[in-house]
Design a protein around this motif. Structure first.
Motif, PDB file in Angstrom:
ATOM      1  N   ASN A   1       0.914  -1.295  -0.228  1.00 19.94           N
ATOM      2  CA  ASN A   1       0.142   0.053   0.040  1.00 19.94           C
ATOM      3  C   ASN A   1       1.035   0.966  -0.165  1.00 19.94           C
ATOM      4  OD1 ASN A   1       0.876   0.284   2.652  1.00 19.94           O
ATOM      5  ND2 ASN A   1      -0.992  -0.513   3.531  1.00 19.94           N
ATOM      6  N   ASN A   2       0.229   2.220  -0.298  1.00 16.09           N
ATOM      7  CA  ASN A   2       0.972   3.557  -0.307  1.00 16.09           C
ATOM      8  C   ASN A   2       1.095   4.226   0.932  1.00 16.09           C
ATOM      9  OD1 ASN A   2      -1.725   4.055   0.025  1.00 16.09           O
ATOM     10  ND2 ASN A   2      -2.108   5.348  -1.912  1.00 16.09           N
ATOM     11  N   GLN A   3       1.073   3.603   2.044  1.00 22.49           N
ATOM     12  CA  GLN A   3       1.121   4.229   3.270  1.00 22.49           C
ATOM     13  C   GLN A   3       2.670   4.220   3.818  1.00 22.49           C
ATOM     14  OE1 GLN A   3      -1.836   5.144   4.885  1.00 22.49           O
ATOM     15  NE2 GLN A   3      -2.389   4.472   3.035  1.00 22.49           N
ATOM     16  N   SER A   4       2.673   5.083   4.801  1.00 20.79           N
ATOM     17  CA  SER A   4       4.408   5.369   5.056  1.00 20.79           C
ATOM     18  C   SER A   4       4.572   4.074   5.994  1.00 20.79           C
ATOM     19  CB  SER A   4       4.418   6.516   5.796  1.00 20.79           C
ATOM     20  OG  SER A   4       3.546   6.657   6.791  1.00 20.79           O
ATOM     21  N   PHE A   5       3.730   3.529   6.459  1.00 21.58           N
ATOM     22  CA  PHE A   5       4.129   2.291   7.294  1.00 21.58           C
ATOM     23  C   PHE A   5       3.113   1.164   6.685  1.00 21.58           C
ATOM     24  CE2 PHE A   5       0.446   2.874   9.570  1.00 21.58           C
ATOM     25  CZ  PHE A   5       0.175   1.745  10.603  1.00 21.58           C
TER      26      PHE A   5
ATOM     27  N   GLU B   1       3.039   8.264  12.994  1.00 26.05           N
ATOM     28  CA  GLU B   1       2.254   7.090  12.593  1.00 26.05           C
ATOM     29  C   GLU B   1       0.821   7.118  12.515  1.00 26.05           C
ATOM     30  OE1 GLU B   1       5.664   3.856  14.544  1.00 26.05           O
ATOM     31  OE2 GLU B   1       3.708   4.353  15.382  1.00 26.05           O
TER      32      GLU B   1
ATOM     33  N   ALA C   1      -1.426   7.211   9.113  1.00 26.06           N
ATOM     34  CA  ALA C   1      -1.566   6.138   8.424  1.00 26.06           C
ATOM     35  C   ALA C   1      -2.132   5.020   9.271  1.00 26.06           C
ATOM     36  CB  ALA C   1      -0.268   5.604   8.101  1.00 26.06           C
ATOM     37  N   ALA C   2      -1.952   4.703  10.602  1.00 22.62           N
ATOM     38  CA  ALA C   2      -2.479   3.820  11.357  1.00 22.62           C
ATOM     39  C   ALA C   2      -4.125   4.005  11.381  1.00 22.62           C
ATOM     40  CB  ALA C   2      -2.128   3.972  12.788  1.00 22.62           C
TER      41      ALA C   2
ATOM     42  N   ALA D   1      -5.829   5.476   9.083  1.00 21.86           N
ATOM     43  CA  ALA D   1      -6.354   5.108   7.718  1.00 21.86           C
ATOM     44  C   ALA D   1      -6.536   3.577   7.673  1.00 21.86           C
ATOM     45  CB  ALA D   1      -5.367   5.561   6.580  1.00 21.86           C
ATOM     46  N   LYS D   2      -5.378   2.874   8.068  1.00 20.26           N
ATOM     47  CA  LYS D   2      -5.532   1.326   7.903  1.00 20.26           C
ATOM     48  C   LYS D   2      -6.735   0.655   8.878  1.00 20.26           C
ATOM     49  CE  LYS D   2      -2.233  -2.266   8.036  1.00 20.26           C
ATOM     50  NZ  LYS D   2      -0.884  -2.679   8.594  1.00 20.26           N
TER      51      LYS D   2
ATOM     52  N   SER E   1      -3.923  10.405   3.605  1.00 18.42           N
ATOM     53  CA  SER E   1      -4.284   9.758   2.317  1.00 18.42           C
ATOM     54  C   SER E   1      -5.105   8.186   2.639  1.00 18.42           C
ATOM     55  CB  SER E   1      -3.208   8.978   1.485  1.00 18.42           C
ATOM     56  OG  SER E   1      -2.175   8.755   2.067  1.00 18.42           O
TER      57      SER E   1
ATOM     58  N   CYS F   1      -6.485   4.622   3.175  1.00 18.27           N
ATOM     59  CA  CYS F   1      -5.885   3.317   2.827  1.00 18.27           C
ATOM     60  C   CYS F   1      -6.628   2.683   1.701  1.00 18.27           C
ATOM     61  CB  CYS F   1      -5.807   2.405   4.228  1.00 18.27           C
ATOM     62  SG  CYS F   1      -5.130   1.086   4.083  1.00 18.27           S
TER      63      CYS F   1
END
Lengths: 184, 575
Positions: free
Chosen positions: A179-183, B151, B154-155, B157-158, B189, B191
């Motif tokens: 995925n395009n996530q940073s992590f 973090e 993104a966390a 979003a996921k 952004s 996920c």
């Protein structure tokens, strides 16, 4: 009928994933015979080798429930004959007793063991093999001043090439579809 | 205006914010406008950041974290959106666990955000420290501990992606206090992919073909549908499928309202207290088509005597459900919104009138022996069934029914005629007493234009009655009916039937519920007489604000039909 099954699980390398994996067994009141975790051939992907003595019906359900975990990429199970596997046992034996009973030559010639280290009072012997072979050596050593021993979990590679190839393809595919996530 | 600008910015532009503010901005980016929670030490920075965003992101302060999570569940179930709940570390986090487990087993999409002690204190038995990651691991779809501010976007979003994709479920994000205080270049952004996670298995055309063949040649096919139809937003596809094939369809507890109760092919509810025909005829059908359901033991009874004569087709999004409880001949993996479309194209138009008649014949028997006595009782005491039917009629079948767990739940689900989807909210898999009141609050706040009726037993009501305070404060117009039999009715029923009437710890001496409601500024009334029922229900429904109606019902009434534990579904009892 209960048999030994080797479950191989490819996962992300994340904190806590071991808990998540073992809880799939715990909730079904299943005892894990052995468990080994390591990196895998694919960078960033972790590999679990788990031995479970159970029925095929249960192991099928377990594998699906493992694969259901978000961070598990693939889980498969195999019978002993479909894998090449090995375990390691380290033994600590009294040097005096070993000398008295002329153990060293027997260990190396008959039992295919290795001597890793010799200290003043004790020596460390290594035996790799199937569990039965290692246990056989354990019983052999017991009467001769066995001070301590430790066993590893099973490590195993899957024999069928095609299956292994598919597995690696799947893992690679997963890796590419990152995925395009940073992590992640 | 300024607020709107900030929100727009939160999605598009890079800005430097605190981790705490990044949490809020991430929620806004996910279009969350309502969350439930309870503040405390380790989550205070996020609550502080929330203060500036109150207009855009409404926070409902419940009276207990369990109330918050059940409210989020009710919200999610009524709206189909992700429910969001926030709590502090330690007891705040552990108080969420029952709701997390409930959401896990009932596949409800939730994002739970918990505060955690500073990362330097992890593992030191710090004040209000608990290892919520380990505790919640077996009952979350995914969880993650954030220790750095960067973090956070993104966390989250996921978390939102995982909670609502595939088979939905609860996700927990645990954020250390230093991560909340830390700084982050905020950029969000959504996920769209997690490499190790395949939410929807690909559709196998061969499976569709095999399923269609079996269905086309079936003489007595029978459809079982579950919540998967609702979660997959496949109500229309489902209806087209049964209408084309003419197959009788029965619902699980959580599948209720996916198909209108009065649809000619709807033959009722499955399970321990389901309808007579569906239970009996499960053991006579030749092809069983299970759609978005998981063969719970309360549906199947004794598995060794469950539909053994039938070939089973199982449509499910979760591969681990296939063969978990019932051996399946044709698994059809995928989102049922898609698989049903394909299947409907592949099957022949048919009708199974004679077979459907068999269901209707059993309906007749159930009607005479169970339903008629329940709805038109000869004795002076009110029955739960007549109360439910009265509510259902006066609400014209349009209300969202929220129930707790026990006798009243089974009766409410049996006697309510549903017209539209997402109208039945109940704790099915976990059977969580205390679920109803907060879940009804969440459902009402999520769907303010719908009537929401909470039907609760006197036992379950007292497990979370503190949420009357939240109802009072939010002015959510939840209509509350307590069906009071002064017993833990379902346990008492089992004691009567299976434990020689030894009523061990099931009788309750109850408080004055109307006075309690009054204390919270909620209008209430208590009735005992049949002559008061219609007018009292009408008064409750007509009331613009929240209202509590206590109805005293027969103390030792039982719910039937019943499939006793360990019995086969076809051994369903009528008395």
């Amino acid at each position: 009928m209960c048999k030994d099954f080797t479950i191989t699980v490819f996962t992300e390398d994340h904190i806590g994933l071991l808990n998540r994996i073992t809880s799939v067994f715990t909730r079904r009141h299943l005892n894990i015979e052995s468990l080994n975790t390591s990196e895998s051939q694919i960078p960033g992907i972790h590999r679990f080798t788990i031995v479970l003595n159970t029925t095929e019906e249960i192991v099928q359900k377990i594998v699906l429930q493992l694969e259901k975990q978000v961070e598990v990429i693939k889980a498969v199970y195999h019978l002993d004959e479909e894998t090449v596997f090995q375990e390691i046992t380290l033994f600590k034996v009294s040097v005096e007793q070993a000398a008295q009973h002329n153990l060293v030559e027997r260990l190396i010639r008959d039992k295919n063991a290795r001597i890793l280290s010799v200290e003043q009072d004790f020596m460390i012997i290594e035996k790799t093999g199937h569990k039965a072979e290692n246990d056989d050596l354990l019983e052999f050593l017991r009467p001769f001043g066995l001070i301590d021993y430790v066993k590893s979990g099973r490590v195993s590679l899957i024999k069928p090439d095609e299956e292994l190839k598919n597995l690696h393809e799947l893992v690679n595919e997963a890796k590419q579809a990152n995925n395009n996530q940073s992590f992640n | 205006m300024q607020m709107e600008a900030t929100i727009a910015q939160s999605v598009s532009e890079k800005v430097k914010t605190s981790g705490a503010e990044a949490v809020i901005r991430s929620l806004l980016a996910e279009k969350v406008d309502l969350l439930f929670g309870y503040p405390g030490g380790a989550i205070m920075p996020v609550y502080d950041a929330l203060f500036h965003y109150q207009q855009a992101l409404k926070h409902v302060l419940t009276r207990h974290e369990q109330g918050a999570i059940h409210a989020a569940q009710g919200y999610a179930r009524a709206t189909g959106k992700v429910g969001v709940v926030m709590a502090t570390s330690g007891p705040g986090a552990t108080n969420l666990i029952t709701g997390i487990a409930d959401a896990m087993i009932d596949s409800t999409p939730l994002v739970c955000i918990t505060g955690q002690v500073g990362s330097h204190l992890l593992g030191t038995d710090a004040f209000q420290e608990t290892d919520i990651i380990s505790i919640s691991m077996p009952c979350t779809k995914w969880n993650f501990q954030v220790t750095k501010a960067e973090e956070i976007p993104a966390a989250l979003a996921k978390a939102f992606y995982i909670a609502q994709s595939g088979r939905p479920g609860p996700v927990l994000i645990d954020i250390t206090k230093d991560a909340q205080f830390g700084e982050v270049e905020f950029e969000y952004s959504p996920c769209q992919n997690v490499r190790s996670y395949k939410p929807e298995p690909p559709i196998n055309p061969e499976a569709i073909e095999q399923a269609a063949e079996l269905i086309n040649s079936a003489k007595r096919p029978f459809v079982l549908f579950g919540q998967g139809v609702i979660l997959g937003q496949a109500e229309e596809e489902f209806k087209s499928f049964i209408e084309k094939t003419g197959i009788p369809a029965a619902s699980t507890l959580l599948g209720l309202s996916a198909l209108p109760t009065d649809h000619p092919l709807n033959v009722g509810m499955l399970g321990m207290h389901g309808n007579y025909g569906p239970n009996k005829l499960t053991n006579e059908c030749d092809v069983l088509i299970a759609i978005g359901m998981r063969f719970d033991d309360r549906v199947t009874g004794d598995l060794s005597r469950y539909a053994v004569q039938a070939k089973v087709i199982h449509l499910d999004i979760d591969p681990s459900e296939i063969n978990k409880n019932v051996k399946v001949q044709v698994p059809v993996l995928g989102n049922c919104k898609e698989t049903l479309k394909h299947l409907t194209q592949a099957v022949k138009r048919k009708s199974h009138q004679a077979w459907l008649e068999q269901f209707r014949a059993y309906d007749q028997i159930e009607h005479e022996q169970v339903i008629e006595p329940e709805l038109k009782p000869l004795g002076p005491e009110l029955t739960m069934g007549e109360v439910i039917r009265q509510v259902n009629e006066l609400a014209r079948g349009e209300a969202i029914l929220v129930t707790d767990v026990g006798q009243h739940q089974m009766v409410a689900c049996r006697y309510t005629h549903f017209k539209q989807t997402k109208s039945n909210i109940t704790s099915g898999g976990l059977g969580t007493m205390g679920f109803c009141l907060p879940a009804a609050l969440g459902a009402k706040l999520g769907t303010p234009d719908r009537e929401v009726v909470a039907v609760i037993g006197d036992g379950g009501f007292q497990m979370t009655l503190q949420e009357l305070g939240t109802i009072f404060q939010t002015k959510a117009a939840v209509k509350i009916i307590i069906l009071n039999n002064s017993f833990l009715g379902m346990v008492r029923q089992w004691q009567q039937l299976f434990f020689d009437k030894r009523y061990s710890s099931t009788e309750m001496v109850n408080p004055d519920f109307v006075k309690i409601a009054e204390g919270y500024g909620i209008k209430g009334r208590s009735i005992k007489q049949r002559s008061q029922l219609k007018e009292a229900v009408a008064e409750m429904l007509d009331h613009k604000e929240s209202y509590l109606l206590e109805v005293h019902v027969g103390k030792e009434d039982n719910v039937f039909p019943m499939v006793p534990t360990g019995a086969s579904v076809s051994d369903v009892r009528l008395s």
